[in-house]
Write a protein that holds these residues in place. Structure first.
Motif, PDB file in Angstrom:
ATOM      1  N   ALA A  13       0.865  -1.191   0.000  1.00  0.00           N
ATOM      2  CA  ALA A  13       0.000   0.000   0.000  1.00  0.00           C
ATOM      3  C   ALA A  13       0.896   1.234   0.000  1.00  0.00           C
ATOM      4  O   ALA A  13       1.621   1.478   0.972  1.00  0.00           O
ATOM      5  CB  ALA A  13      -0.893  -0.002   1.239  1.00  0.00           C
ATOM      6  N   GLY A  14       0.881   1.980  -1.104  1.00  0.00           N
ATOM      7  CA  GLY A  14       1.784   3.121  -1.268  1.00  0.00           C
ATOM      8  C   GLY A  14       2.874   2.739  -2.255  1.00  0.00           C
ATOM      9  O   GLY A  14       3.792   1.992  -1.905  1.00  0.00           O
ATOM     10  N   CYS A  15       2.727   3.207  -3.494  1.00  0.00           N
ATOM     11  CA  CYS A  15       3.639   2.782  -4.573  1.00  0.00           C
ATOM     12  C   CYS A  15       4.542   3.927  -5.019  1.00  0.00           C
ATOM     13  O   CYS A  15       4.712   4.168  -6.216  1.00  0.00           O
ATOM     14  CB  CYS A  15       2.836   2.217  -5.743  1.00  0.00           C
ATOM     15  SG  CYS A  15       2.017   0.679  -5.312  1.00  0.00           S
ATOM     16  N   CYS A  37      -0.903  -4.293  -5.671  1.00  0.00           N
ATOM     17  CA  CYS A  37      -0.263  -2.985  -5.494  1.00  0.00           C
ATOM     18  C   CYS A  37      -1.372  -1.950  -5.342  1.00  0.00           C
ATOM     19  O   CYS A  37      -2.232  -1.829  -6.222  1.00  0.00           O
ATOM     20  CB  CYS A  37       0.567  -2.607  -6.717  1.00  0.00           C
ATOM     21  SG  CYS A  37       2.160  -3.413  -6.757  1.00  0.00           S
ATOM     22  N   ALA A  38      -1.353  -1.185  -4.234  1.00  0.00           N
ATOM     23  CA  ALA A  38      -2.418  -0.204  -3.987  1.00  0.00           C
ATOM     24  C   ALA A  38      -1.831   1.186  -3.781  1.00  0.00           C
ATOM     25  O   ALA A  38      -0.725   1.334  -3.245  1.00  0.00           O
ATOM     26  CB  ALA A  38      -3.211  -0.618  -2.746  1.00  0.00           C
ATOM     27  N   ASP A  39      -2.585   2.191  -4.195  1.00  0.00           N
ATOM     28  CA  ASP A  39      -2.164   3.585  -3.972  1.00  0.00           C
ATOM     29  C   ASP A  39      -3.404   4.456  -4.204  1.00  0.00           C
ATOM     30  O   ASP A  39      -4.324   4.050  -4.932  1.00  0.00           O
ATOM     31  CB  ASP A  39      -1.056   3.969  -4.966  1.00  0.00           C
ATOM     32  CG  ASP A  39      -0.247   5.182  -4.490  1.00  0.00           C
ATOM     33  OD1 ASP A  39       0.943   5.018  -4.185  1.00  0.00           O
ATOM     34  OD2 ASP A  39      -0.818   6.303  -4.402  1.00  0.00           O
ATOM     35  N   ILE A  40      -3.421   5.661  -3.581  1.00  0.00           N
ATOM     36  CA  ILE A  40      -4.519   6.578  -3.931  1.00  0.00           C
ATOM     37  C   ILE A  40      -4.336   7.056  -5.374  1.00  0.00           C
ATOM     38  O   ILE A  40      -5.298   7.449  -6.013  1.00  0.00           O
ATOM     39  CB  ILE A  40      -4.632   7.811  -2.984  1.00  0.00           C
ATOM     40  CG1 ILE A  40      -3.264   8.317  -2.574  1.00  0.00           C
ATOM     41  CG2 ILE A  40      -5.504   7.532  -1.781  1.00  0.00           C
ATOM     42  CD1 ILE A  40      -3.301   9.610  -1.782  1.00  0.00           C
ATOM     43  N   ASP A  41      -3.108   7.018  -5.856  1.00  0.00           N
ATOM     44  CA  ASP A  41      -2.828   7.338  -7.250  1.00  0.00           C
ATOM     45  C   ASP A  41      -2.848   6.014  -8.031  1.00  0.00           C
ATOM     46  O   ASP A  41      -1.883   5.242  -8.020  1.00  0.00           O
ATOM     47  CB  ASP A  41      -1.449   8.014  -7.314  1.00  0.00           C
ATOM     48  CG  ASP A  41      -1.072   8.446  -8.712  1.00  0.00           C
ATOM     49  OD1 ASP A  41      -1.593   7.856  -9.680  1.00  0.00           O
ATOM     50  OD2 ASP A  41      -0.237   9.365  -8.815  1.00  0.00           O
ATOM     51  N   LEU A  42      -3.979   5.744  -8.702  1.00  0.00           N
ATOM     52  CA  LEU A  42      -4.167   4.422  -9.314  1.00  0.00           C
ATOM     53  C   LEU A  42      -3.162   4.135 -10.413  1.00  0.00           C
ATOM     54  O   LEU A  42      -2.753   2.978 -10.619  1.00  0.00           O
ATOM     55  CB  LEU A  42      -5.596   4.295  -9.865  1.00  0.00           C
ATOM     56  CG  LEU A  42      -6.690   4.182  -8.802  1.00  0.00           C
ATOM     57  CD1 LEU A  42      -8.060   4.025  -9.451  1.00  0.00           C
ATOM     58  CD2 LEU A  42      -6.412   3.017  -7.851  1.00  0.00           C
ATOM     59  N   GLU A  47       1.294   1.012 -12.568  1.00  0.00           N
ATOM     60  CA  GLU A  47       2.670   0.992 -13.112  1.00  0.00           C
ATOM     61  C   GLU A  47       3.567   0.052 -12.325  1.00  0.00           C
ATOM     62  O   GLU A  47       4.312  -0.738 -12.900  1.00  0.00           O
ATOM     63  CB  GLU A  47       3.296   2.393 -13.013  1.00  0.00           C
ATOM     64  CG  GLU A  47       3.076   3.269 -14.206  1.00  0.00           C
ATOM     65  CD  GLU A  47       3.514   4.700 -13.895  1.00  0.00           C
ATOM     66  OE1 GLU A  47       4.523   4.870 -13.180  1.00  0.00           O
ATOM     67  OE2 GLU A  47       2.815   5.622 -14.352  1.00  0.00           O
ATOM     68  N   GLN A  48       3.509   0.154 -10.981  1.00  0.00           N
ATOM     69  CA  GLN A  48       4.370  -0.709 -10.162  1.00  0.00           C
ATOM     70  C   GLN A  48       3.960  -2.174 -10.305  1.00  0.00           C
ATOM     71  O   GLN A  48       4.820  -3.056 -10.355  1.00  0.00           O
ATOM     72  CB  GLN A  48       4.331  -0.287  -8.684  1.00  0.00           C
ATOM     73  CG  GLN A  48       5.018   1.021  -8.373  1.00  0.00           C
ATOM     74  CD  GLN A  48       6.489   1.043  -8.755  1.00  0.00           C
ATOM     75  OE1 GLN A  48       6.823   0.953  -9.939  1.00  0.00           O
ATOM     76  NE2 GLN A  48       7.358   1.177  -7.783  1.00  0.00           N
ATOM     77  N   ALA A  49       2.653  -2.430 -10.386  1.00  0.00           N
ATOM     78  CA  ALA A  49       2.190  -3.811 -10.555  1.00  0.00           C
ATOM     79  C   ALA A  49       2.744  -4.371 -11.866  1.00  0.00           C
ATOM     80  O   ALA A  49       3.269  -5.500 -11.909  1.00  0.00           O
ATOM     81  CB  ALA A  49       0.674  -3.867 -10.522  1.00  0.00           C
ATOM     82  N   ALA A  50       2.655  -3.577 -12.939  1.00  0.00           N
ATOM     83  CA  ALA A  50       3.136  -4.049 -14.248  1.00  0.00           C
ATOM     84  C   ALA A  50       4.648  -4.268 -14.208  1.00  0.00           C
ATOM     85  O   ALA A  50       5.161  -5.272 -14.707  1.00  0.00           O
ATOM     86  CB  ALA A  50       2.767  -3.030 -15.335  1.00  0.00           C
ATOM     87  N   ARG A  51       5.362  -3.332 -13.575  1.00  0.00           N
ATOM     88  CA  ARG A  51       6.836  -3.414 -13.566  1.00  0.00           C
ATOM     89  C   ARG A  51       7.332  -4.640 -12.795  1.00  0.00           C
ATOM     90  O   ARG A  51       8.320  -5.253 -13.163  1.00  0.00           O
ATOM     91  CB  ARG A  51       7.396  -2.139 -12.926  1.00  0.00           C
ATOM     92  CG  ARG A  51       8.899  -2.002 -13.032  1.00  0.00           C
ATOM     93  CD  ARG A  51       9.372  -0.620 -12.653  1.00  0.00           C
ATOM     94  NE  ARG A  51       8.924   0.411 -13.557  1.00  0.00           N
ATOM     95  CZ  ARG A  51       8.415   1.590 -13.179  1.00  0.00           C
ATOM     96  NH1 ARG A  51       8.295   1.885 -11.904  1.00  0.00           N
ATOM     97  NH2 ARG A  51       8.047   2.475 -14.067  1.00  0.00           N
ATOM     98  N   TYR A  52       6.637  -5.018 -11.720  1.00  0.00           N
ATOM     99  CA  TYR A  52       7.137  -6.114 -10.870  1.00  0.00           C
ATOM    100  C   TYR A  52       6.299  -7.394 -10.983  1.00  0.00           C
ATOM    101  O   TYR A  52       6.433  -8.295 -10.163  1.00  0.00           O
ATOM    102  CB  TYR A  52       7.232  -5.639  -9.411  1.00  0.00           C
ATOM    103  CG  TYR A  52       8.286  -4.570  -9.266  1.00  0.00           C
ATOM    104  CD1 TYR A  52       9.630  -4.897  -9.171  1.00  0.00           C
ATOM    105  CD2 TYR A  52       7.934  -3.222  -9.300  1.00  0.00           C
ATOM    106  CE1 TYR A  52      10.605  -3.916  -9.090  1.00  0.00           C
ATOM    107  CE2 TYR A  52       8.904  -2.224  -9.214  1.00  0.00           C
ATOM    108  CZ  TYR A  52      10.239  -2.584  -9.108  1.00  0.00           C
ATOM    109  OH  TYR A  52      11.207  -1.612  -9.046  1.00  0.00           O
TER     110      TYR A  52
END
Ligand SMILES: NC(=O)c1ccc[n+]([C@@H]2O[C@H](COP(=O)([O-])OP(=O)(O)OC[C@H]3O[C@@H](n4cnc5c(N)ncnc54)[C@H](O)[C@@H]3O)[C@@H](O)[C@H]2O)c1
Length: 374
Positions: A13-15, A37-42, A47-52
């Protein structure tokens, strides 16, 4: 507790900035499976989910509804730590949180109580306490390398994180500044070596009321400084040792990771508490040369605390980088902040169990969770 060999399901939580190091490591440990991967900025979360290679991305609320998520890794900014941790605990997830545990001790204690009542684990950064540097130092000190520990001297100074962080405002607000942002590394190491602090005194300084972002898309933006940017503190530990710390965002000359622990027989120079690796040197009374000592242990980086916690979730036990230690460090920092404001000595009252040292061959990359039936 799921008593099985299944990897522990993790949601980040927080990317933002630090999620890169976490995600790189968490996705490399076989005992963990990062599922969200969670964030208030979707966009950031996606992006982080795709990258990792993380299968799902979305809001924190969505992550908390995922049955596969057992452990939430809270990498939001300090002002959001308590809210996100509390929501995760309410959803029956154990939590690893970045430091500080909360903005104040009362809230931190409430989070510990919520975790206890729910039978969940709460761990708190920094997990550099699990790195080869401090683990080796603890083994050396326990083995008598410096005699009886007496004093510590630490120094951290640099011009300030607005020179490299793309969104540095939070680092100059309540919950950060050099005391709350960098202090946890030094104070956690000292508490792990000396035990609980008993009282503190400190002075603080702020050279200017605004700073300017130096790097990234928002370079040139001016923002307000709300906390002291130089803190000079002394801490008296309940077992007797005393420490002197300087934590500063006001020096053009960067000096990081100066930590010397002096005992009745020798001084031990430790590596940077913001790192997992580094050199350990010993200087015995009556000698005029430093002796470099071999280190052993894990140096993988941020995420080791999450892994230690996940193994405790499956195997029983408590996380070494515990919420209790995080609370004690938070109370110590709050007392230092109060001393700066009031010009007084301030007591520190909370306690924590000293975490056991790790085996020198503790291996984060090993598959450690074993099916009890197998
Ligand atoms: N940057 C570093 O080098 C570093 C190193 C060690 C620890 N930390 C700690 O990690 C934490 C995060 O630091 P960072 O530098 O990555 O910050 P950052 O500002 O780069 O990232 C924080 C992220 O959290 C998200 N966020 C904020 N509030 C939220 C909420 N309520 N719910 C969901 N998402 C939310 C933001 O959108 C952002 O993407 C801080 O506690 C910091 O002290 C940072």
């Amino acid at each position: 507790m799921r008593a099985s060999a299944e990897p522990v399901g993790v949601a980040v939580a927080g990317c933002g900035t630090i999620s890169r190091e976490y995600l790189r490591n968490l996705t490399s440990f076989p005992d963990l499976r990062v599922v969200f991967c969670a964030d208030i900025d979707l966009e950031r979360a996606k992006e982080q989910a795709a990258r990792y290679g993380v299968p799902e991305a979305g809001t924190v609320a969505q992550a908390l509804r995922e049955p596969d998520v057992e452990l939430v890794v809270n990498l939001t900014i300090p002002a959001a730590h308590a809210e996100v941790t509390s929501a995760a605990l309410a959803a029956s997830k154990s939590v690893w949180t970045e430091k500080p545990l909360a903005l104040d001790t009362v809230t931190g204690q409430r989070l510990l109580d919520e975790a206890d009542r729910a039978g969940l684990l709460l761990g708190c950064a920094p997990d550099t306490v699990l790195g080869a540097g401090l683990q080796t130092a603890r083994r050396l000190i326990a083995g008598g390398a410096i005699g009886v520990p007496q004093t510590a001297l630490t120094l951290m100074q640099n011009p300030g994180p607005e020179r490299w962080h793309p969104d540095p405002e939070f680092l100059f607000q309540r919950g950060a500044g050099p005391l709350f942002d960098i202090g946890p590394y030094y104070l956690s190491w000292l508490a792990t070596i000396f035990g609980a602090a008993g009282q503190v005194a400190a002075v603080g300084h702020r050279s200017r009321d605004t700073r300017v972002i130096a790097k990234g898309p928002r370079a040139g933006t001016e923002f307000r400084v709300e906390v002291p940017t130089h803190v000079s503190a002394i801490v008296e530990y309940r077992q007797g040792p005393v420490a002197t710390l300087v934590l500063s965002f006001e020096s053009p000359l960067p000096r990081h990771g100066f930590v010397e622990i002096t005992g009745t027989e020798a001084t031990l120079a430790l590596p940077d508490p913001n790192r997992f690796d580094g050199e350990i040197r010993l200087r015995a009374t009556g000698t005029d040369e430093w002796q470099v000592l071999p280190t052993s242990g894990a140096t993988d980086g941020r995420g080791l605390g999450v892994l230690d916690m996940a193994r405790a979730l499956r195997g029983g036990g408590r996380p070494r980088a515990s919420g209790e230690l995080g609370l004690h460090v938070l109370e110590t920092m709050e007392a230092i902040g109060r001393s700066v404001a009031e010009r007084s000595f301030e007591p520190v009252r909370s306690a924590f169990s000293l975490p056991e040292t790790l085996d020198p061959d503790w291996d984060p990359k090993a598959r450690n969770l074993v099916n009890p039936a197998s």
